[in-house]
Motif scaffolding. Structure first.
Motif, short mmCIF file in Angstrom:
data_model
loop_
_atom_site.label_atom_id
_atom_site.label_comp_id
_atom_site.label_asym_id
_atom_site.label_seq_id
_atom_site.Cartn_x
_atom_site.Cartn_y
_atom_site.Cartn_z
N LEU A 195 17.16 7.33 -4.81
CA LEU A 195 18.32 6.45 -4.83
C LEU A 195 17.93 5.07 -4.33
O LEU A 195 16.87 4.89 -3.74
CB LEU A 195 19.43 7.03 -3.94
CG LEU A 195 19.95 8.41 -4.34
CD1 LEU A 195 20.94 8.92 -3.31
CD2 LEU A 195 20.58 8.37 -5.71
N PRO A 196 18.81 4.08 -4.54
CA PRO A 196 18.50 2.75 -4.02
C PRO A 196 18.43 2.75 -2.49
O PRO A 196 19.27 3.36 -1.83
CB PRO A 196 19.67 1.89 -4.50
CG PRO A 196 20.34 2.67 -5.56
CD PRO A 196 20.03 4.11 -5.32
N GLY A 197 17.45 2.11 -1.98
CA GLY A 197 17.30 2.02 -0.53
C GLY A 197 15.84 2.07 -0.13
O GLY A 197 14.98 2.49 -0.90
N PRO A 198 15.55 1.66 1.08
CA PRO A 198 14.16 1.62 1.57
C PRO A 198 13.70 3.00 2.07
O PRO A 198 13.53 3.21 3.27
CB PRO A 198 14.23 0.60 2.70
CG PRO A 198 15.61 0.77 3.24
CD PRO A 198 16.48 1.09 2.05
N VAL A 258 14.82 11.00 8.84
CA VAL A 258 13.85 11.37 7.82
C VAL A 258 14.56 11.91 6.57
O VAL A 258 14.21 11.57 5.44
CB VAL A 258 12.83 12.40 8.38
CG1 VAL A 258 12.01 13.01 7.27
CG2 VAL A 258 11.91 11.73 9.38
N VAL A 259 15.57 12.75 6.76
CA VAL A 259 16.33 13.28 5.62
C VAL A 259 17.01 12.15 4.86
O VAL A 259 17.02 12.13 3.62
CB VAL A 259 17.34 14.35 6.08
CG1 VAL A 259 18.32 14.70 5.00
CG2 VAL A 259 16.60 15.60 6.55
N ALA A 260 17.58 11.19 5.58
CA ALA A 260 18.20 10.03 4.92
C ALA A 260 17.15 9.26 4.10
O ALA A 260 17.43 8.81 2.98
CB ALA A 260 18.85 9.11 5.95
N GLY A 261 15.94 9.13 4.64
CA GLY A 261 14.87 8.46 3.89
C GLY A 261 14.47 9.22 2.65
O GLY A 261 14.22 8.64 1.59
N ILE A 262 14.42 10.55 2.76
CA ILE A 262 14.06 11.37 1.60
C ILE A 262 15.14 11.24 0.53
O ILE A 262 14.84 11.17 -0.67
CB ILE A 262 13.85 12.84 2.02
CG1 ILE A 262 12.57 12.94 2.85
CG2 ILE A 262 13.79 13.76 0.81
CD1 ILE A 262 12.36 14.28 3.51
N ILE A 263 16.41 11.19 0.95
CA ILE A 263 17.49 11.00 -0.01
C ILE A 263 17.38 9.63 -0.68
O ILE A 263 17.69 9.47 -1.87
CB ILE A 263 18.86 11.17 0.69
CG1 ILE A 263 19.05 12.64 1.08
CG2 ILE A 263 20.01 10.69 -0.18
CD1 ILE A 263 20.24 12.89 1.98
N MET A 264 16.92 8.63 0.07
CA MET A 264 16.80 7.27 -0.48
C MET A 264 15.62 7.11 -1.44
O MET A 264 15.55 6.10 -2.14
CB MET A 264 16.64 6.26 0.65
CG MET A 264 17.89 5.98 1.40
SD MET A 264 17.55 4.69 2.61
CE MET A 264 18.82 5.01 3.78
#
Length: 148
Positions: free
Chosen positions: A66-69, A57-63
């Motif tokens: 930023l570029p990314g899904p 979830v944290v990786a998604g919030i960072i994305m």
């Protein structure tokens, strides 16, 4: 005069909801039985699932910026949490229901027509503003424009 057609539509809607409820998995942990049998092992399993889900979830919030899904990754983390936690299962089911409803609404011809009209109006406004900018300043970028 009531022909009963409203009642049949309501009954069909109730049947559809009942089928969806039967198709959904029951709430609760999906850990293997040998893990559920030992309390300390099950608790450590839940902590591990929570940490892995939190990282996703944290990786998604960072994305998100930023570029990314970003949203896909966030919902993936929620799905990881939903393997162990009832609150995550409820949130995920609610989200799936809302996304399905939005998809059905988007297929409505009136809504599609409205969206196409709004997109066309937006493109016309954008083109007009771009044309005005080019007419006033030309191709030159604003930071190279001298006082005029």
């Amino acid at each position: 005069m009531n022909t009963g057609s409203d009642e049949s539509k309501a009954a069909a809607a109730v049947d559809d909801v009942a089928e969806q409820v039967k198709a959904e998995k029951p709430f609760g942990s999906r850990a293997p039985e040998f893990i559920k049998a030992r309390r300390s092992l099950h608790l450590s399993w839940q902590v591990g699932v929570f940490i892995v889900g939190l990282a996703v979830v944290v990786a998604g919030i960072i994305m998100l910026p930023l570029p990314g899904p970003g949203w896909v990754v966030i919902f993936g983390g929620m799905a990881i949490w939903a393997t162990e936690f009832v609150w995550a299962q409820l949130v995920l089911r609610w989200t799936k229901r809302k996304v399905t409803e939005a998809a059905q609404r988007a297929l409505d011809p009136r809504v599609r027509r409205r969206n196409i009209i709004l997109t066309a109006i937006g493109l016309v406004i954008f083109a007009a503003l771009g044309g005005i900018y080019l007419w006033k300043f030309g191709i030159q970028m604003p930071w190279k424009i001298n006082d005029q």
